[in-house]
Design a protein around this motif. Structure first.
Motif, PDB file in Angstrom:
ATOM      1  N   MET A   1     -13.415 -35.799   0.562  1.00  0.00           N
ATOM      2  CA  MET A   1     -15.030 -35.762  -0.596  1.00  0.00           C
ATOM      3  C   MET A   1     -14.308 -37.182  -0.579  1.00  0.00           C
ATOM      4  SD  MET A   1     -13.709 -34.631  -4.457  1.00  0.00           S
ATOM      5  CE  MET A   1     -15.654 -34.589  -5.556  1.00  0.00           C
ATOM      6  N   GLU A   3     -13.855 -40.166  -1.841  1.00  0.00           N
ATOM      7  CA  GLU A   3     -14.239 -40.815  -3.902  1.00  0.00           C
ATOM      8  C   GLU A   3     -13.698 -42.232  -3.328  1.00  0.00           C
ATOM      9  OE1 GLU A   3     -14.190 -39.005  -6.702  1.00  0.00           O
ATOM     10  OE2 GLU A   3     -14.159 -36.501  -5.699  1.00  0.00           O
ATOM     11  N   THR A  47     -19.732 -41.127   0.784  1.00  0.00           N
ATOM     12  CA  THR A  47     -19.258 -40.466  -0.500  1.00  0.00           C
ATOM     13  C   THR A  47     -20.492 -39.180  -0.555  1.00  0.00           C
ATOM     14  OG1 THR A  47     -19.585 -42.938  -1.524  1.00  0.00           O
ATOM     15  CG2 THR A  47     -20.069 -41.055  -2.907  1.00  0.00           C
ATOM     16  N   LYS A  49     -20.232 -36.319  -4.179  1.00  0.00           N
ATOM     17  CA  LYS A  49     -19.593 -35.827  -4.971  1.00  0.00           C
ATOM     18  C   LYS A  49     -20.038 -35.345  -5.777  1.00  0.00           C
ATOM     19  CE  LYS A  49     -16.668 -38.384  -8.362  1.00  0.00           C
ATOM     20  NZ  LYS A  49     -16.244 -39.850  -9.178  1.00  0.00           N
ATOM     21  N   TRP A  50     -19.370 -33.892  -6.466  1.00  0.00           N
ATOM     22  CA  TRP A  50     -20.651 -32.936  -6.743  1.00  0.00           C
ATOM     23  C   TRP A  50     -20.685 -33.583  -8.695  1.00  0.00           C
ATOM     24  CZ3 TRP A  50     -22.071 -29.331  -4.725  1.00  0.00           C
ATOM     25  CH2 TRP A  50     -21.116 -28.552  -4.192  1.00  0.00           C
ATOM     26  N   CYS A  54     -19.235 -35.715 -11.966  1.00  0.00           N
ATOM     27  CA  CYS A  54     -19.393 -37.515 -12.220  1.00  0.00           C
ATOM     28  C   CYS A  54     -19.730 -37.293 -13.618  1.00  0.00           C
ATOM     29  CB  CYS A  54     -21.001 -37.354 -11.116  1.00  0.00           C
ATOM     30  SG  CYS A  54     -20.372 -37.786  -9.654  1.00  0.00           S
TER      31      CYS A  54
END
Length: 133
Positions: A1, A3, A47, A49-50, A54
């Motif tokens: 993912m 992060e 990066t 990220k949903w 977030c």
């Protein structure tokens, strides 16, 4: 993912600006996400990220910050109240001191008048006895 921390990512590890996009997959149709322009499916470096994740993190962090601000505000208000009480006390003490000083000044003026009268009387007596004898 990939992060990079909590909240909405701004910059990817590679240095590129992260942007918000809309998923067009069958599994997540129309779901918003933040991603590096170079991110690819299964890429762990860039990066991705949903947005709902977030936003949840942003809200959690904001709630914590608000709790801290509320605590600081309460502490500050207590300090202000203490200062206001101290100012009131000092104001009262100042008024008392002013009254005492004014009274002492009046007494000093009366004593000065008395002393002046005594000196004048003494000078008159000296002059009287000097011219008489």
């Amino acid at each position: 993912m990939g992060e990079q921390g909590r909240g909405i990512p701004k910059i990817c590890r590679c240095g590129e600006a992260v942007s918000m996009k809309t998923s067009k997959t069958v599994k997540n149709p129309g779901r918003l996400f933040h991603a590096c322009p170079f991110a690819r499916d299964g890429d762990w470096y860039h990066t991705f990220k949903w947005t709902d994740v977030c936003m949840y993190e942003e809200l959690e962090d904001l709630i914590e910050k608000m709790d801290n601000i509320e605590g600081a505000s309460i502490t500050l208000q207590k300090g202000v109240n203490t200062c206001e009480a101290e100012i009131e006390t000092l104001t009262m003490e100042t008024r008392v001191c002013e009254a005492v000083v004014e009274k002492e000044i009046r007494e000093c003026k009366m004593q000065l008048r008395s002393l002046k009268n005594i000196v004048v009387f003494a000078l008159v007596m000296i002059l009287f006895f000097k011219f008489m004898y």
